[in-house]
Scaffold this motif. Structure first.
Motif, PDB file in Angstrom:
ATOM      1  N   ARG A  90     -30.964  25.752 -67.294  1.00 34.84           N
ATOM      2  CA  ARG A  90     -31.514  25.040 -68.452  1.00 34.84           C
ATOM      3  C   ARG A  90     -32.889  24.441 -68.126  1.00 34.84           C
ATOM      4  NH1 ARG A  90     -26.029  23.971 -69.519  1.00 34.84           N
ATOM      5  NH2 ARG A  90     -25.941  22.106 -68.228  1.00 34.84           N
ATOM      6  N   GLU A  91     -33.014  23.868 -66.943  1.00 38.09           N
ATOM      7  CA  GLU A  91     -34.297  23.286 -66.537  1.00 38.09           C
ATOM      8  C   GLU A  91     -35.371  24.369 -66.430  1.00 38.09           C
ATOM      9  OE1 GLU A  91     -37.007  20.384 -65.607  1.00 38.09           O
ATOM     10  OE2 GLU A  91     -34.945  20.112 -66.297  1.00 38.09           O
ATOM     11  N   ILE A  92     -35.021  25.508 -65.881  1.00 38.97           N
ATOM     12  CA  ILE A  92     -35.970  26.625 -65.786  1.00 38.97           C
ATOM     13  C   ILE A  92     -36.366  27.091 -67.183  1.00 38.97           C
ATOM     14  CG2 ILE A  92     -36.210  29.048 -65.102  1.00 38.97           C
ATOM     15  CD1 ILE A  92     -34.472  28.308 -62.622  1.00 38.97           C
ATOM     16  N   ASP A  93     -35.392  27.190 -68.067  1.00 39.58           N
ATOM     17  CA  ASP A  93     -35.694  27.591 -69.446  1.00 39.58           C
ATOM     18  C   ASP A  93     -36.650  26.594 -70.103  1.00 39.58           C
ATOM     19  OD1 ASP A  93     -34.204  29.884 -69.307  1.00 39.58           O
ATOM     20  OD2 ASP A  93     -32.409  28.982 -70.223  1.00 39.58           O
ATOM     21  N   ARG A  94     -36.443  25.287 -69.875  1.00 33.21           N
ATOM     22  CA  ARG A  94     -37.341  24.280 -70.440  1.00 33.21           C
ATOM     23  C   ARG A  94     -38.756  24.423 -69.882  1.00 33.21           C
ATOM     24  NH1 ARG A  94     -34.021  19.100 -69.273  1.00 33.21           N
ATOM     25  NH2 ARG A  94     -32.242  20.447 -69.081  1.00 33.21           N
ATOM     26  N   CYS A  95     -38.834  24.675 -68.594  1.00 35.81           N
ATOM     27  CA  CYS A  95     -40.160  24.842 -67.971  1.00 35.81           C
ATOM     28  C   CYS A  95     -40.871  26.072 -68.521  1.00 35.81           C
ATOM     29  CB  CYS A  95     -40.018  24.967 -66.452  1.00 35.81           C
ATOM     30  SG  CYS A  95     -39.496  23.434 -65.630  1.00 35.81           S
ATOM     31  N   LEU A  96     -40.119  27.162 -68.690  1.00 38.89           N
ATOM     32  CA  LEU A  96     -40.710  28.377 -69.246  1.00 38.89           C
ATOM     33  C   LEU A  96     -41.161  28.135 -70.688  1.00 38.89           C
ATOM     34  CD1 LEU A  96     -38.289  31.112 -67.864  1.00 38.89           C
ATOM     35  CD2 LEU A  96     -40.668  30.690 -67.195  1.00 38.89           C
ATOM     36  N   ALA A  97     -40.393  27.402 -71.445  1.00 30.02           N
ATOM     37  CA  ALA A  97     -40.778  27.101 -72.818  1.00 30.02           C
ATOM     38  C   ALA A  97     -42.051  26.266 -72.845  1.00 30.02           C
ATOM     39  CB  ALA A  97     -39.637  26.380 -73.532  1.00 30.02           C
ATOM     40  N   MET A  98     -42.143  25.319 -71.919  1.00 30.00           N
ATOM     41  CA  MET A  98     -43.362  24.486 -71.869  1.00 30.00           C
ATOM     42  C   MET A  98     -44.571  25.327 -71.465  1.00 30.00           C
ATOM     43  SD  MET A  98     -41.727  20.978 -70.234  1.00 30.00           S
ATOM     44  CE  MET A  98     -43.228  20.503 -69.475  1.00 30.00           C
ATOM     45  N   LEU A  99     -44.373  26.266 -70.556  1.00 32.88           N
ATOM     46  CA  LEU A  99     -45.479  27.129 -70.129  1.00 32.88           C
ATOM     47  C   LEU A  99     -45.930  28.054 -71.259  1.00 32.88           C
ATOM     48  CD1 LEU A  99     -44.381  28.097 -66.520  1.00 32.88           C
ATOM     49  CD2 LEU A  99     -46.319  26.668 -67.156  1.00 32.88           C
TER      50      LEU A  99
END
Length: 101
Positions: A90-99
């Motif tokens: 989930r944290e990786i998905d959030r980071c990818l969304a922010m990028l």
């Protein structure tokens, strides 16, 4: 003459003190180097311990995920590991969304 002897005595004592000071400074420098080396060794050992702890956790995860008929403790550990993995995803998905934003 007595005054000259007294002055010579003081000069001799000053020279002795100066030699002692030089020896103390040399010892101090050597001890500081040793301290620095020991601190570096301790830091390397701490890093090695952290790496080994991480390897141990990964080995436990591999063992638990491959086993059938797990005990209650192993099953609880397995659930905990899966929860952590899901949190990481989930944290990786959030980071990818922010990028991507």
């Amino acid at each position: 003459m007595e005054l000259e002897q007294y002055i010579q005595s003081i000069e001799d004592k000053l020279q002795q003190l100066f030699r002692k000071l030089q020896l103390a400074q040399a010892d101090n420098a050597m001890l500081r180097e040793q301290l620095t080396l020991h601190q570096q060794e301790a830091q390397q050992q701490q890093e090695a311990i952290r790496a080994l702890d991480e390897k141990l956790k990964l080995a436990k995860i591999a063992t638990v995920t491959q086993g059938n008929g797990l005990s209650e403790d192993e099953e609880a550990f397995r659930k905990e590991v899966r929860g952590k993995i899901n949190d990481y995803i989930r944290e990786i998905d959030r980071c990818l969304a922010m990028l991507n934003a």
